[in-house]
Design a protein around this motif. Sequence first.
Motif, PDB file in Angstrom:
ATOM      1  N   LEU A 134      -4.764  -2.500  -2.162  1.00 31.11           N
ATOM      2  CA  LEU A 134      -5.272  -1.314  -1.480  1.00 31.11           C
ATOM      3  C   LEU A 134      -4.663  -1.202  -0.098  1.00 31.11           C
ATOM      4  O   LEU A 134      -4.275  -0.131   0.351  1.00 31.11           O
ATOM      5  N   ARG A 136      -1.840  -2.135   0.876  1.00 29.38           N
ATOM      6  CA  ARG A 136      -0.445  -1.702   0.881  1.00 29.38           C
ATOM      7  C   ARG A 136      -0.311  -0.204   0.664  1.00 29.38           C
ATOM      8  O   ARG A 136       0.715   0.381   0.979  1.00 29.38           O
ATOM      9  N   LEU A 137      -1.346   0.395   0.074  1.00 29.69           N
ATOM     10  CA  LEU A 137      -1.251   1.828  -0.195  1.00 29.69           C
ATOM     11  C   LEU A 137      -1.381   2.664   1.061  1.00 29.69           C
ATOM     12  O   LEU A 137      -0.815   3.755   1.159  1.00 29.69           O
ATOM     13  N   TRP A 141      -0.115  -0.288   6.904  1.00 23.93           N
ATOM     14  CA  TRP A 141      -1.053  -1.315   6.471  1.00 23.93           C
ATOM     15  C   TRP A 141      -0.846  -2.644   7.177  1.00 23.93           C
ATOM     16  O   TRP A 141      -1.710  -3.489   7.151  1.00 23.93           O
ATOM     17  N   THR A 153      -9.183   3.512   5.122  1.00 23.20           N
ATOM     18  CA  THR A 153      -9.130   4.054   3.756  1.00 23.20           C
ATOM     19  C   THR A 153     -10.018   5.275   3.626  1.00 23.20           C
ATOM     20  O   THR A 153      -9.626   6.276   3.018  1.00 23.20           O
TER      21      THR A 153
ATOM     22  N   ILE B 232      -8.502   2.138  -5.389  1.00 24.08           N
ATOM     23  CA  ILE B 232      -7.048   2.116  -5.459  1.00 24.08           C
ATOM     24  C   ILE B 232      -6.542   3.234  -6.347  1.00 24.08           C
ATOM     25  O   ILE B 232      -5.574   3.928  -6.009  1.00 24.08           O
ATOM     26  N   VAL B 235      -6.793   6.577  -4.502  1.00 27.30           N
ATOM     27  CA  VAL B 235      -5.766   6.769  -3.474  1.00 27.30           C
ATOM     28  C   VAL B 235      -4.424   7.042  -4.124  1.00 27.30           C
ATOM     29  O   VAL B 235      -3.692   7.947  -3.717  1.00 27.30           O
ATOM     30  N   GLN B 236      -4.127   6.272  -5.149  1.00 24.20           N
ATOM     31  CA  GLN B 236      -2.837   6.486  -5.815  1.00 24.20           C
ATOM     32  C   GLN B 236      -2.780   7.863  -6.457  1.00 24.20           C
ATOM     33  O   GLN B 236      -1.741   8.547  -6.395  1.00 24.20           O
ATOM     34  N   GLN B 239      -2.148  10.449  -3.816  1.00 22.88           N
ATOM     35  CA  GLN B 239      -0.773  10.431  -3.338  1.00 22.88           C
ATOM     36  C   GLN B 239       0.167  11.053  -4.372  1.00 22.88           C
ATOM     37  O   GLN B 239       1.081  11.813  -4.016  1.00 22.88           O
TER      38      GLN B 239
END
Lengths: 184, 343
Positions: A134, A136-137, A141, A153, B232, B235-236, B239
């Motif tokens: 997470l 790294r997204l 970061w 986040t 995750i 978010v992905q 994006q």
Amino acid sequence: MQNSSSSSSLMVKQEFFTKWKKGLKIYSAFNKEMTIMERKRAIKLSADVAIASTRSATTQWSRAVVAEVSSSAAGAARIAAEEILGRKLSTERRKAQAGKKIVRRRRKAAARGAVRSSAAAVAKKVVRNRRRVLKRLIPGWKKLDEICLIKETLDYIASLQVQVDVMRHLANAGETLHHQQILL
Amino acid sequence: MEPNVEAVQPQFRSGISGTKPGGMGFVFDDIHGLIPGPPETDGTSFTALLELPPPQAVELLVKEDFPAKSMPPPIFPSNIALIDRASMFSVFASADNPPESTNILSVSSSMKTDSVKQEPLESEHHRNSSSPAVSNQSLKSIKRKEREKKVKESSKKSKKLEANEASDGSGEQLPYVHVRARRGQATDSHSLAERARREKINARMKLLQDLVPGCNKSLQISGTAMVLDEIINHVQALQRQVEFLSMRLAAVNPRIDFNLDALLAVESESSIDNSYLGMFPPSIWPEGQLNSSRQQQPWLLDGLHPGRVDDTSNFITQENSLLSYDSPPNSASLHSSQLKMEL
């Protein structure tokens, strides 16, 4: 209350939309004819800088987005970004920012010093890996520790949502009218 | 509202596919009727649009969003909790706060933020329209709980607040750390600080959990792999959506600022690039409609009439006010209910 709530998210959207258009204007002033990939890149860059600038550098990710653009931007992109932000971009890479110090929390294991049971250890490892993924997204970061990661986040997700909403509406409307035109 | 919307939709679509200029005229007559005149503020524009069938307007301007990532309605009582916490932790700054949450906000000492809570608030109010009674009750109970929790949390986290709380057995070694130790837990400063930190993290994870759709199901707190997984994914997905949308936008118009050209033209009364605008034969647009429907489709209509000076801020306002109708990506029935709530 509904009016105020919708109006403030509306304000964010408006701000994003205005800034985004500003960037696009500059792009089109530079090149009259762009290939589709160039257009896409222009649209995305303008949108990213615009949504980052709505935070006005209060969050880590917005600063990171701007820094990334400023370090790797060509002519038109740079001018567009500067116009959106309203300031000059710094070209040099900042070495050691006085930002976050990442303290390796090894003391936990050291203090406890015990051998964890395998199930719990595996679970913790999984969670830790996910946290890393997470992390790294989120743009920028490297400077995020665990607490700030979650806060960033949150902010990042909300901003992305705004960006996606505005872009989607624009795309839908444009396509709708386009199709109307074609079918007639 | 839904049957109304569905009734509208086939008409609309047949207008397009039937290759009948009359069909199109019908649709745009509605748009024409929707706009009375240059509105002064967002509020008046809302009401103007609401006079005539809102689903039509919404349908025309904001097509059904393809559910790139379907957002099932979050449990809205928890959204108030989300809002309260978001006010503590998020960094969206806003001037106007809903009055209900101000008491709760006043407890927390951090920055007041709005957008994070506004978006869930909007989606929450859609659900509200369907079941107001139940929602209110549970909302209030949730709010009360959250308020209590808030007080506890803020007292835990505040290192410098004066507020003293009677604690069960917390050895307050340091003068300025007010932490309540639970029964049977160690009270030395290290574990206290660590516990405070963990509480902070958990609280924020809860907020995050509420923001990401599909995380509310599991009742366990934070840190769980599933929750992080969902976050995750979300978010992905967002994006990726940005990437695809920018590609769509690049594909749909030969020039990326075709709409901007129109606005620019209005601003500066300069000439317009006709490569795109030539695609719209003027026969479709009767004179009278152009003047009034301009506000809904500024980019195209203004392009056809470069000479008209208009307030571009109005356009942006209009367009974005219409954007806000659709901010929760859901069906048109919710649009109409939201429009009604705007009144």
